[in-house]
Design a protein around this motif. Structure first.
Motif, PDB file in Angstrom:
ATOM      1  N   THR A 144      -0.406  -1.779 -10.651  1.00  0.00           N
ATOM      2  CA  THR A 144      -0.696  -0.690  -9.822  1.00  0.00           C
ATOM      3  C   THR A 144      -2.152  -1.098  -9.088  1.00  0.00           C
ATOM      4  N   ILE A 145      -2.171  -0.597  -7.783  1.00  0.00           N
ATOM      5  CA  ILE A 145      -3.618  -1.071  -7.246  1.00  0.00           C
ATOM      6  C   ILE A 145      -4.180   0.313  -6.628  1.00  0.00           C
ATOM      7  N   THR A 146      -5.253   0.012  -6.052  1.00  0.00           N
ATOM      8  CA  THR A 146      -5.842   1.370  -5.387  1.00  0.00           C
ATOM      9  C   THR A 146      -6.007   0.926  -3.941  1.00  0.00           C
ATOM     10  N   ALA A 147      -6.656   1.708  -2.834  1.00  0.00           N
ATOM     11  CA  ALA A 147      -6.886   1.373  -1.562  1.00  0.00           C
ATOM     12  C   ALA A 147      -7.891   0.403  -1.556  1.00  0.00           C
ATOM     13  N   LEU A 148      -8.812  -0.039  -2.506  1.00  0.00           N
ATOM     14  CA  LEU A 148      -9.784  -0.836  -2.326  1.00  0.00           C
ATOM     15  C   LEU A 148      -9.323  -2.207  -3.100  1.00  0.00           C
ATOM     16  N   SER A 149      -8.278  -2.238  -3.760  1.00  0.00           N
ATOM     17  CA  SER A 149      -7.732  -3.610  -4.336  1.00  0.00           C
ATOM     18  C   SER A 149      -7.465  -4.806  -3.479  1.00  0.00           C
ATOM     19  N   GLU A 150      -8.065  -5.853  -3.780  1.00  0.00           N
ATOM     20  CA  GLU A 150      -7.568  -7.061  -2.837  1.00  0.00           C
ATOM     21  C   GLU A 150      -6.650  -7.891  -3.593  1.00  0.00           C
ATOM     22  N   ALA A 151      -6.527  -9.023  -3.149  1.00  0.00           N
ATOM     23  CA  ALA A 151      -5.455 -10.249  -3.697  1.00  0.00           C
ATOM     24  C   ALA A 151      -6.303 -10.717  -4.930  1.00  0.00           C
TER      25      ALA A 151
ATOM     26  N   MET B  62       0.738  -1.143  -0.011  1.00  0.00           N
ATOM     27  CA  MET B  62       0.128  -0.095   0.056  1.00  0.00           C
ATOM     28  C   MET B  62       0.766   1.374   0.112  1.00  0.00           C
ATOM     29  N   LYS B  63       2.065   0.983   0.386  1.00  0.00           N
ATOM     30  CA  LYS B  63       2.957   2.301   0.636  1.00  0.00           C
ATOM     31  C   LYS B  63       3.285   2.786  -0.832  1.00  0.00           C
ATOM     32  N   GLU B  64       3.700   1.750  -1.632  1.00  0.00           N
ATOM     33  CA  GLU B  64       4.236   2.189  -3.067  1.00  0.00           C
ATOM     34  C   GLU B  64       2.800   1.928  -4.058  1.00  0.00           C
ATOM     35  N   MET B  65       1.749   1.376  -3.606  1.00  0.00           N
ATOM     36  CA  MET B  65       0.471   1.228  -4.331  1.00  0.00           C
ATOM     37  C   MET B  65       0.995   0.148  -5.534  1.00  0.00           C
ATOM     38  N   ILE B  66       1.591  -0.943  -5.032  1.00  0.00           N
ATOM     39  CA  ILE B  66       1.859  -1.793  -6.155  1.00  0.00           C
ATOM     40  C   ILE B  66       1.446  -3.234  -5.443  1.00  0.00           C
ATOM     41  N   GLY B  67       0.533  -4.178  -6.466  1.00  0.00           N
ATOM     42  CA  GLY B  67       0.332  -5.468  -6.152  1.00  0.00           C
ATOM     43  C   GLY B  67       1.140  -6.534  -6.942  1.00  0.00           C
ATOM     44  N   ILE B  68       1.764  -7.616  -6.019  1.00  0.00           N
ATOM     45  CA  ILE B  68       2.575  -8.470  -7.065  1.00  0.00           C
ATOM     46  C   ILE B  68       2.111  -9.605  -6.628  1.00  0.00           C
TER      47      ILE B  68
ATOM     48  N   TYR C 220      -4.577 -10.966  -9.186  1.00  0.00           N
ATOM     49  CA  TYR C 220      -4.695 -12.263  -9.855  1.00  0.00           C
ATOM     50  C   TYR C 220      -5.628 -12.034 -11.027  1.00  0.00           C
ATOM     51  N   SER C 221      -6.889 -11.527 -10.906  1.00  0.00           N
ATOM     52  CA  SER C 221      -7.629 -11.204 -12.162  1.00  0.00           C
ATOM     53  C   SER C 221      -7.100 -10.700 -13.166  1.00  0.00           C
ATOM     54  N   GLU C 222      -6.239  -9.398 -12.823  1.00  0.00           N
ATOM     55  CA  GLU C 222      -5.563  -8.534 -13.769  1.00  0.00           C
ATOM     56  C   GLU C 222      -4.452  -9.491 -14.534  1.00  0.00           C
ATOM     57  N   TRP C 223      -3.906 -10.290 -13.833  1.00  0.00           N
ATOM     58  CA  TRP C 223      -2.836 -11.071 -14.170  1.00  0.00           C
ATOM     59  C   TRP C 223      -3.269 -12.136 -15.305  1.00  0.00           C
TER      60      TRP C 223
END
Length: 126
Positions: free
Chosen positions: A59-66, A40-46, A70-73
């Motif tokens: 890139t993610i938002t404050a509302l993004s979940e795992a 959340m600090k860098e707003m990145i999901g891996i 995965y769905s974006e991948w």
């Protein structure tokens, strides 16, 4: 005689089902091998596979979940595959066109040979 006041029952809260946090890998198809990390600090999901070590970051938002990562991948994999399929189909069409042009050239050469053969037989030496 009056009625007794009834107490209102407290509203029951519905429990939300927990979303998955571990998924199957789209590359090696190994179940429960992809873990998603949210920074959340860098707003990145891996999303990373423990087996084949493939990874995807977005890139993610404050509302993004795992599940969102995965769905974006998965969506990105499908998009890349359809682009590759389109390129392959275009290459196949080009190859077919070249092949057809070569066949037409061969047909023209065959017709020239046929004409010369017919002329040989049509001429009579008397």
């Amino acid at each position: 005689m009056g009625k007794r006041k009834s107490r209102a029952k407290p509203a029951t809260t519905k429990r939300m089902d927990k979303l998955e946090t571990v998924f199957s890998c789209p590359f090696c198809n190994h179940g429960s091998s992809v873990e998603c990390q949210i920074n959340m600090k860098e707003m990145i999901g891996i999303a990373t596979c423990r087996i084949c070590e493939e990874s995807f970051s977005t890139t993610i938002t404050a509302l993004s979940e795992a599940i969102d990562i995965y769905s974006e991948w998965i969506d990105e994999c499908e998009r890349v595959n359809t682009v590759e399929d389109d390129v392959e189909q275009e290459e196949e069409v080009e190859e077919e066109e070249v092949y057809e042009e070569e066949e037409e050239e061969d047909d023209v050469e065959d017709e020239d040979e046929r004409v010369s053969v017919k002329r040989k037989f049509n001429y009579r030496d008397d």
